[in-house]
Scaffold this motif. Structure first.
Motif, short mmCIF file in Angstrom:
data_model
loop_
_atom_site.label_atom_id
_atom_site.label_comp_id
_atom_site.label_asym_id
_atom_site.label_seq_id
_atom_site.Cartn_x
_atom_site.Cartn_y
_atom_site.Cartn_z
N THR A 216 0.85 -1.18 0.00
CA THR A 216 0.00 0.00 0.00
C THR A 216 0.89 1.24 0.00
O THR A 216 2.10 1.16 0.25
CB THR A 216 -0.91 0.03 1.24
N ALA A 217 0.28 2.39 -0.26
CA ALA A 217 1.05 3.64 -0.29
C ALA A 217 1.73 3.88 1.06
O ALA A 217 2.89 4.29 1.13
CB ALA A 217 0.15 4.81 -0.66
N GLN A 218 0.99 3.64 2.15
CA GLN A 218 1.57 3.88 3.47
C GLN A 218 2.69 2.89 3.77
O GLN A 218 3.72 3.26 4.34
CB GLN A 218 0.48 3.79 4.54
N ILE B 185 6.65 3.80 4.66
CA ILE B 185 7.33 3.26 5.84
C ILE B 185 8.56 2.48 5.43
O ILE B 185 9.64 2.61 6.02
CB ILE B 185 6.36 2.40 6.66
N ALA B 186 8.43 1.68 4.38
CA ALA B 186 9.57 0.90 3.89
C ALA B 186 10.72 1.80 3.47
O ALA B 186 11.89 1.50 3.75
CB ALA B 186 9.13 0.02 2.71
N ARG B 187 10.40 2.91 2.80
CA ARG B 187 11.45 3.82 2.35
C ARG B 187 12.20 4.42 3.53
O ARG B 187 13.43 4.52 3.53
CB ARG B 187 10.85 4.92 1.48
N PHE B 188 11.48 4.85 4.56
CA PHE B 188 12.13 5.44 5.72
C PHE B 188 12.99 4.41 6.46
O PHE B 188 14.11 4.70 6.88
CB PHE B 188 11.09 6.04 6.68
N VAL B 189 12.45 3.19 6.61
CA VAL B 189 13.21 2.15 7.29
C VAL B 189 14.46 1.79 6.49
O VAL B 189 15.54 1.57 7.05
CB VAL B 189 12.32 0.90 7.52
N ALA B 190 14.34 1.74 5.16
CA ALA B 190 15.49 1.44 4.30
C ALA B 190 16.57 2.49 4.43
O ALA B 190 17.75 2.21 4.20
CB ALA B 190 15.04 1.31 2.85
N ILE C 117 3.33 1.85 13.02
CA ILE C 117 4.52 1.56 12.19
C ILE C 117 4.90 0.10 12.32
O ILE C 117 5.20 -0.57 11.32
CB ILE C 117 5.69 2.47 12.60
N ASP C 118 4.89 -0.44 13.55
CA ASP C 118 5.22 -1.85 13.76
C ASP C 118 4.30 -2.74 12.93
O ASP C 118 4.76 -3.69 12.27
CB ASP C 118 5.08 -2.21 15.24
N ASN D 206 3.77 -6.19 7.79
CA ASN D 206 3.13 -6.47 6.51
C ASN D 206 4.11 -6.30 5.34
O ASN D 206 4.09 -7.07 4.38
CB ASN D 206 1.93 -5.54 6.30
N VAL D 207 4.98 -5.29 5.44
CA VAL D 207 5.98 -5.06 4.39
C VAL D 207 6.90 -6.28 4.27
O VAL D 207 7.14 -6.80 3.18
CB VAL D 207 6.81 -3.79 4.69
N PHE D 208 7.40 -6.73 5.40
CA PHE D 208 8.30 -7.89 5.38
C PHE D 208 7.59 -9.11 4.80
O PHE D 208 8.15 -9.86 4.00
CB PHE D 208 8.79 -8.20 6.79
N ARG D 209 6.33 -9.33 5.22
CA ARG D 209 5.59 -10.51 4.73
C ARG D 209 5.37 -10.44 3.23
O ARG D 209 5.60 -11.40 2.50
CB ARG D 209 4.25 -10.60 5.46
N LYS D 210 4.94 -9.27 2.72
CA LYS D 210 4.64 -9.13 1.29
C LYS D 210 5.88 -9.24 0.42
O LYS D 210 5.83 -9.74 -0.70
CB LYS D 210 3.94 -7.79 1.03
#
Length: 390
Positions: free
Chosen positions: A316-318, A322-327, A346-347, A352-356
């Motif tokens: 998703t956009a959100q 979040i992925a960009r900031f964590v990266a 955020i958690d 969800n990012v990691f799973r996808k």
């Protein structure tokens, strides 16, 4: 004077954080009017970082649509969409309805570029309604621009031209010059195309942007009735694109040159350019334009398989933001502060990012190209990768 504004912004004292953020916002606007991609991205990115750090929510919402505009030009469509969606959420929370309209139309433009017809038409209609109620001319014209690029992708130049005739009083006249002139040429209105090119060319020259020079050369090639002149202009346009960072426009020049070469019975030469266009369109997710390039490539005697869409990870956009900031190395608490969300939110999204994406660590996330349509791809140099100045 616009160049002078950019120079002044670079000279300001960094200690005046609040003033610097607002000044960068205005400098970024000057860059947009100049068509200076590098300065537009750089100033808005810095302004966004400063505004987030100071918690200046009302400034963040003003920066995000302009940052998203610069990202659209750079081919960073997933990031642009994520910033626009965040901007809509924040602007609605504090009642900045003009900014909601500005970011809805940018989402409509991205949908038009990608060939998502229903989404583009819906967003364009919604943003035009808001623009009409609030006298936002640039939003209304951007909506017509979004629909014009959609109609061109659909192979409807007459409809595209009808939309382009509604663009006349804002910088969109220059930003969308390639769409306007190509629509007129393909619709058989060559005199209209010439008039629009003659209006665009001085702006392209005075601003000094490589992408604008490339578009002017491309359009002159489209209008040329002399094959030898077109043969000279198309490579010159590609040479100018090599100095710029607009992959979508460059791919359109590759496509147009490939079409020209195929029509003049140089099918082997055409394939190189048609293949380059197809690869870029597919990398960006510009499905209608990719199909146009694929059809031309087939007509040149070569076939190309469609990319397997099952390889795409649908963040998703959100989640993408979040992925960009964590990266970039931020902690979950830091990301929460940047996005005005709770650490618990955020958690949840990061899991969800990691799973996808099928990964399990921040290190693995940092290795991915988050601006690619294929989010499972490693972060290697490509047209969808942020340009060097980013």
């Amino acid at each position: 004077r616009l160049r002078a504004a950019l120079d002044l912004a670079r000279e300001l004292d960094d200690d005046a954080a609040g003033a610097q953020t607002v000044t960068l916002l205005f400098a970024g606007r000057a860059a947009l009017y100049l068509g200076d991609d590098q300065a537009a991205y750089r100033t808005h990115q810095e302004a966004a970082a400063r505004a987030r750090a100071s918690g200046a929510l009302s400034i963040v919402t003003q920066i995000l649509p302009r940052l998203a505009t610069a990202e659209i030009w750079a081919g960073r469509w997933p990031s642009a969409a994520a910033n626009a969606r965040e901007g809509i959420r924040l602007a609605r929370e504090i009642g900045q309805h003009d900014l909601v309209a500005q970011q809805l139309v940018l989402l409509g433009l991205i949908a038009g570029l990608r060939g998502s017809e229903d989404e583009c038409r819906s967003l364009a209609a919604e943003s035009r309604e808001l623009a009409s109620a609030r006298g936002l001319g640039i939003v209304s014209e951007l909506a017509h621009s979004a629909l014009a690029v959609l109609e061109l992708g659909l192979g409807r130049p007459e409809e595209a031209l009808r939309r382009c005739r509604e663009i006349s009083t804002t910088p969109v006249v220059f930003w969308g010059a390639l769409d306007r002139i190509e629509a007129a040429v393909r619709a058989g209105e060559r005199e209209t195309a010439r008039a629009w090119l003659e209006a665009f060319a001085p702006w392209a020259e005075s601003g000094g942007s490589a992408w604008a020079r490339a578009v002017a050369l491309h359009c002159r090639a489209l209008l040329s009735e002399d094959e030898s002149e077109a043969e000279r202009l198309f490579p010159a346009a590609l040479g100018a694109h090599a100095e710029a960072a607009r992959p979508f426009e460059r791919a359109r020049t590759e496509l147009a040159y490939g079409e020209f070469l195929r029509r003049t019975r140089r099918r082997v030469e055409a394939r190189e350019h048609l293949r380059a266009a197809l690869d870029t369109f597919e990398g960006l997710g510009a499905t209608l334009w990719a199909e146009r390039a694929r059809v031309e490539l087939r007509a040149s005697g070569q076939t190309a398989r469609k990319r397997d869409p099952s390889t795409r990870a649908e963040l998703t956009a959100q989640e993408l933001q979040i992925a960009r900031f964590v990266a970039e190395g931020l902690t979950n608490r830091d990301v929460a502060a940047q996005l005005f969300l709770s650490p618990r939110t955020i958690d949840f999204h990061l899991r969800n990012v990691f799973r996808k994406l099928g990964i399990s660590s921040r290190t693995a996330l940092a290795r991915l190209d988050l601006d690619s349509e294929n989010l499972g791809a490693p972060n290697v140099a490509s047209l969808a990768t942020p340009p060097a100045w980013a």
